[in-house]
Design an enzyme around this catalytic site. Structure first.
Site, short mmCIF file in Angstrom:
data_model
loop_
_atom_site.label_atom_id
_atom_site.label_comp_id
_atom_site.label_asym_id
_atom_site.label_seq_id
_atom_site.Cartn_x
_atom_site.Cartn_y
_atom_site.Cartn_z
N LYS A 39 0.81 -1.22 0.00
CA LYS A 39 0.00 0.00 0.00
C LYS A 39 0.84 1.27 0.00
O LYS A 39 0.55 2.22 -0.72
CB LYS A 39 -0.96 -0.01 1.19
CG LYS A 39 -2.12 -0.96 1.02
CD LYS A 39 -3.17 -0.76 2.11
CE LYS A 39 -4.39 -1.60 1.78
NZ LYS A 39 -5.06 -1.16 0.54
N ALA A 41 4.02 1.74 -1.03
CA ALA A 41 4.72 1.91 -2.31
C ALA A 41 3.75 2.26 -3.42
O ALA A 41 4.03 3.14 -4.25
CB ALA A 41 5.50 0.65 -2.66
N ASN A 42 2.59 1.59 -3.46
CA ASN A 42 1.59 1.90 -4.48
C ASN A 42 1.19 3.37 -4.42
O ASN A 42 1.08 4.06 -5.44
CB ASN A 42 0.33 1.05 -4.28
CG ASN A 42 0.55 -0.41 -4.57
OD1 ASN A 42 1.53 -0.80 -5.20
ND2 ASN A 42 -0.37 -1.24 -4.11
N ASN A 180 -12.46 2.81 3.20
CA ASN A 180 -13.49 2.29 2.31
C ASN A 180 -14.69 1.90 3.17
O ASN A 180 -14.68 2.10 4.39
CB ASN A 180 -12.97 1.15 1.43
CG ASN A 180 -12.58 -0.10 2.23
OD1 ASN A 180 -13.01 -0.30 3.37
ND2 ASN A 180 -11.78 -0.95 1.62
N ASP A 243 -5.38 2.39 -3.58
CA ASP A 243 -4.09 3.03 -3.33
C ASP A 243 -3.84 4.16 -4.33
O ASP A 243 -3.29 5.21 -3.99
CB ASP A 243 -2.96 2.01 -3.43
CG ASP A 243 -3.02 0.96 -2.35
OD1 ASP A 243 -3.57 1.25 -1.27
OD2 ASP A 243 -2.54 -0.16 -2.58
N GLY A 278 -2.16 -5.40 -12.36
CA GLY A 278 -1.15 -5.04 -11.37
C GLY A 278 -1.58 -3.91 -10.48
O GLY A 278 -2.67 -3.33 -10.65
N SER A 282 -0.16 -0.20 -12.53
CA SER A 282 -1.37 0.32 -13.16
C SER A 282 -1.57 1.81 -12.97
O SER A 282 -2.49 2.40 -13.56
CB SER A 282 -2.59 -0.42 -12.61
OG SER A 282 -2.86 -0.05 -11.27
#
Length: 296
Positions: A39, A41-42, A180, A243, A278, A282
């Site tokens: 999470k 890094a994304n 969420n 993310d 990904g 993405s």
């Protein structure tokens, strides 16, 4: 102005399967692909690709997965001078994705449990920074960084994912909490309030954004309620879409957009991410998001 992300970094192993596995059932897929993930890094990749000067603090191991895990961070120009290499194995996620783009995820935290708030120096936490963190690193370290960043004048944003019990003092020190629907329901149960953005804000006293997938997102602030619809797309893989939303929101706030406009941009970027396989791989570039918004 900078976005500083403190959080997890993983190697994601993505399995394309005809159906998501049920308990006790083995599902045979056609293949497996490896992608950068986690999470933290994304979100850092999403912020950097959206144009923010982005710093990342976290941990990887001394193994082959470390190169996979950090590839998108390197490629996106994220400052990794606060990334530590430790003896624990690099975090790894196993992700099953069905033909509808739905996913089922198991994560081994590994080196992420060694992440420490002390990896971030005081100078990086001033009024010109948006600090973004999540709950895939130790909650005690998240809380410590939240308090330090707030005391230094940074704008502090927490994505309460996966759900974790951060001390109420740290939650109430935030500028913005992002959840969420499932995370919001868990937080509402803890606080004894309604699970919508207004109910959560009333209980915490800080701004709250609730993402609802294809139903859009809402945010409650002192100025009232902002509601932003989702952009309809045909999903390929929803892994990392949340993310992407968080990272682009942080980048948008960093460039001075009001929260509602930042949410709309984040929703557009997340919609694009859903159309690609990904997680970190993405995340769209700023020009892609702007082109998408220009047609809607």
């Amino acid at each position: 102005m900078t976005v500083l992300v403190f959080g997890s970094v993983n190697a994601d192993l993505v399995f394309a399967v005809p159906d998501l596995p049920a308990p006790g059932v083995t599902v045979l897929g056609e293949g497996v692909r490896s992608f950068p993930g986690g999470k933290g890094a994304n979100q850092a990749v999403a912020a950097a690709r959206d144009g923010a000067a982005t710093l990342f603090a976290g941990c990887v191991g001394r193994d082959a997965f470390a190169e996979v895990a950090t590839a998108a961070l390197h490629d996106s120009g994220v400052d990794l001078s606060r990334l530590a290499v430790v003896e624990a194995p690099t975090g790894c996620a196993s992700i099953c994705v069905d033909p509808a783009g739905r996913n089922q995820i198991a994560v081994a935290a590994g080196a992420n449990l060694a992440a420490r708030a002390a990896q971030v120096e005081e100078a990086a936490l001033g009024p010109g920074a948006v600090v973004l963190t999540q709950m895939e690193v130790p909650a005690t370290e998240v809380a410590a960084l939240v308090h330090r960043a707030k005391s230094r004048g940074a704008r502090v944003v927490l994505n309460l994912a996966p759900p974790g019990e951060l001390p109420l003092g740290a939650l109430r020190a935030l500028d913005l909490v992002i959840v969420n629907e499932h995370e919001g329901a868990g937080l509402a149960g803890r606080l004894g309030c309604a699970a919508d953005a207004s109910g959560l804000r009333g209980a915490l006293g800080v701004d709250v954004a609730v993402t609802r997938g294809e139903a859009g997102a809402e945010a409650a602030t002192a100025d009232g309620l902002a509601i932003v619809p989702a952009f309809p797309v045909t999903p390929v893989d929803t892994t990392g879409a949340g993310d992407c939303w968080c990272g682009v929101l942080a980048a948008s706030l960093d460039r001075g957009l009001p929260l509602e406009a930042a949410m709309r941009r984040a929703s557009a970027a997340a919609a694009i991410a859903c159309t690609r396989p990904g997680a970190a791989a993405s995340m769209p570039a700023a020009a892609e998001t702007e082109a998408f918004l220009a047609t809607r």
